[in-house]
Design a protein around this motif. Structure first.
Motif, PDB file in Angstrom:
ATOM      1  N   ILE A 183      -1.928  -3.784  -8.937  1.00 43.39           N
ATOM      2  CA  ILE A 183      -0.606  -3.412  -8.444  1.00 43.39           C
ATOM      3  C   ILE A 183       0.162  -4.675  -8.102  1.00 43.39           C
ATOM      4  CG2 ILE A 183       0.646  -2.070  -6.720  1.00 43.39           C
ATOM      5  CD1 ILE A 183      -2.130  -0.646  -6.211  1.00 43.39           C
TER       6      ILE A 183
ATOM      7  N   GLN B 160       4.080  -6.314  -6.805  1.00 42.60           N
ATOM      8  CA  GLN B 160       5.347  -6.026  -6.157  1.00 42.60           C
ATOM      9  C   GLN B 160       6.296  -7.204  -6.320  1.00 42.60           C
ATOM     10  OE1 GLN B 160       3.386  -3.777  -2.340  1.00 42.60           O
ATOM     11  NE2 GLN B 160       5.576  -4.236  -2.164  1.00 42.60           N
TER      12      GLN B 160
ATOM     13  N   CYS C 260       7.588  -1.882  -7.594  1.00 41.19           N
ATOM     14  CA  CYS C 260       6.140  -1.733  -7.597  1.00 41.19           C
ATOM     15  C   CYS C 260       5.704  -1.342  -9.009  1.00 41.19           C
ATOM     16  CB  CYS C 260       5.713  -0.674  -6.596  1.00 41.19           C
ATOM     17  SG  CYS C 260       3.930  -0.391  -6.519  1.00 41.19           S
TER      18      CYS C 260
ATOM     19  N   VAL D 174       2.356  -0.820 -11.677  1.00 37.46           N
ATOM     20  CA  VAL D 174       0.911  -0.599 -11.776  1.00 37.46           C
ATOM     21  C   VAL D 174       0.490  -0.780 -13.224  1.00 37.46           C
ATOM     22  CG1 VAL D 174      -0.960   0.976 -11.174  1.00 37.46           C
ATOM     23  CG2 VAL D 174       1.225   1.158 -10.003  1.00 37.46           C
TER      24      VAL D 174
ATOM     25  N   MET E 211       2.085   7.710  -5.995  1.00 41.24           N
ATOM     26  CA  MET E 211       2.513   6.424  -5.469  1.00 41.24           C
ATOM     27  C   MET E 211       3.155   6.658  -4.112  1.00 41.24           C
ATOM     28  SD  MET E 211       4.021   4.476  -8.835  1.00 41.24           S
ATOM     29  CE  MET E 211       4.021   2.840  -8.113  1.00 41.24           C
TER      30      MET E 211
ATOM     31  N   THR F  51       3.971   4.480 -13.969  1.00 41.08           N
ATOM     32  CA  THR F  51       3.505   3.126 -13.665  1.00 41.08           C
ATOM     33  C   THR F  51       4.476   2.324 -12.810  1.00 41.08           C
ATOM     34  OG1 THR F  51       4.501   2.176 -15.661  1.00 41.08           O
ATOM     35  CG2 THR F  51       2.239   3.027 -15.856  1.00 41.08           C
TER      36      THR F  51
ATOM     37  N   SER G 123       1.446   1.789  -2.609  1.00 39.33           N
ATOM     38  CA  SER G 123       0.048   2.107  -2.890  1.00 39.33           C
ATOM     39  C   SER G 123      -0.008   3.160  -3.982  1.00 39.33           C
ATOM     40  CB  SER G 123      -0.679   2.608  -1.633  1.00 39.33           C
ATOM     41  OG  SER G 123      -0.252   3.916  -1.300  1.00 39.33           O
ATOM     42  N   VAL G 124      -1.168   3.257  -4.594  1.00 38.25           N
ATOM     43  CA  VAL G 124      -1.380   4.268  -5.626  1.00 38.25           C
ATOM     44  C   VAL G 124      -2.632   5.052  -5.289  1.00 38.25           C
ATOM     45  CG1 VAL G 124      -0.262   2.811  -7.334  1.00 38.25           C
ATOM     46  CG2 VAL G 124      -2.745   2.783  -7.160  1.00 38.25           C
TER      47      VAL G 124
ATOM     48  N   GLY H 111      -0.641  -2.589  -3.063  1.00 38.32           N
ATOM     49  CA  GLY H 111      -0.079  -3.801  -3.603  1.00 38.32           C
ATOM     50  C   GLY H 111      -0.091  -4.897  -2.554  1.00 38.32           C
TER      51      GLY H 111
END
Lengths: 110, 114
Positions: free
Chosen positions: B4, B6, B23, B25, B32, B74, B94-95, B106
């Motif tokens: 991840i 940023q 962000c 991914v 997310m 993504t 975040s994921v 991230g």
């Protein structure tokens, strides 16, 4: 209300000793818990997790213990190293969302 | 776990302006999230970024202040609008994978508002 908290905001440990970081949660319906490590200037890093149907889970040098009776979670780090210095957060996961505790700063004394 | 990133990693902004944080991914993810971490404090969830629909905001956070986009699986953006010094924080995406509960973060964007 719901909360996830930590007993100790700071912890200093001699290098090579074991560390124990504690966390209390208030929502008995919580079924999944995660420990994160956050180093300065970085995002939280996943360390280990545990589901509520377990009371112990071990990883590499880390162990998480869950006591649902008293709603308590702990992270044990064996043989602490200088690289373990960081802030550690417990988090409760429910409905795909995380609620974080206040964090404990772990300092390793050489 | 996913990688991840940023952008920007940090910024210093003037009061009243807006900043958009990206962000990215490296794999498709279903969930997310955006968090705020005020100096020396823990993380607070701002909103869940839903692909193809409006974000779901937590109590205390509103779309006019923190508009979020999620155009695909993504990528997501968070805008901090009409900034004030109180918005100085680290903003993290975040994921997560639906049904697992775990989230990966991230590196964060450190925002200072003057």
């Amino acid at each position: 209300g719901e909360s996830v908290g930590l007993h100790l905001p700071t912890l200093s440990v001699q290098e090579g000793d074991n560390s124990i970081i504690n966390c209390a949660y208030s929502n008995s319906a919580s079924d999944y818990f995660i420990w994160y490590k956050q180093e300065s200037g970085k995002g939280p890093q996943f360390i280990i997790d545990i589901r509520s149907n377990m009371d112990k889970r071990q990883g590499q040098r880390v162990t998480v213990l869950l006591n649902k009776t008293v709603k308590h979670l702990s992270l044990q780090i064996a043989a602490t190293q200088p690289g373990d210095s960081a802030v550690y957060f417990c988090a409760e996961s429910r409905n795909e969302k995380l609620t974080f505790g206040t964090g404990t700063r772990l300092t390793i004394i050489p | 776990s996913a990688v991840i990133s940023q952008k920007p990693s940090r910024d210093i902004c003037q009061r009243g302006t807006s900043l958009t944080i990206q962000c990215q991914v490296d794999s498709q993810v279903t969930m997310m999230f955006w968090y705020r971490q005020q100096p020396g404090q823990s993380l607070t969830l701002i909103a869940t970024a839903n692909q193809g629909s409006e974000a779901t905001y937590e109590s205390g956070f509103v779309i006019d202040k923190f508009p979020i986009s999620r155009p695909n699986l993504t990528f997501s953006t968070l805008t901090v609008s009409n900034m004030s010094p109180e918005d100085s924080s680290i903003y993290l995406c975040s994921v997560g994978v639906a049904g697992q509960g775990t989230q990966y973060f991230g590196p964060g964007t450190r925002l200072t508002v003057l």
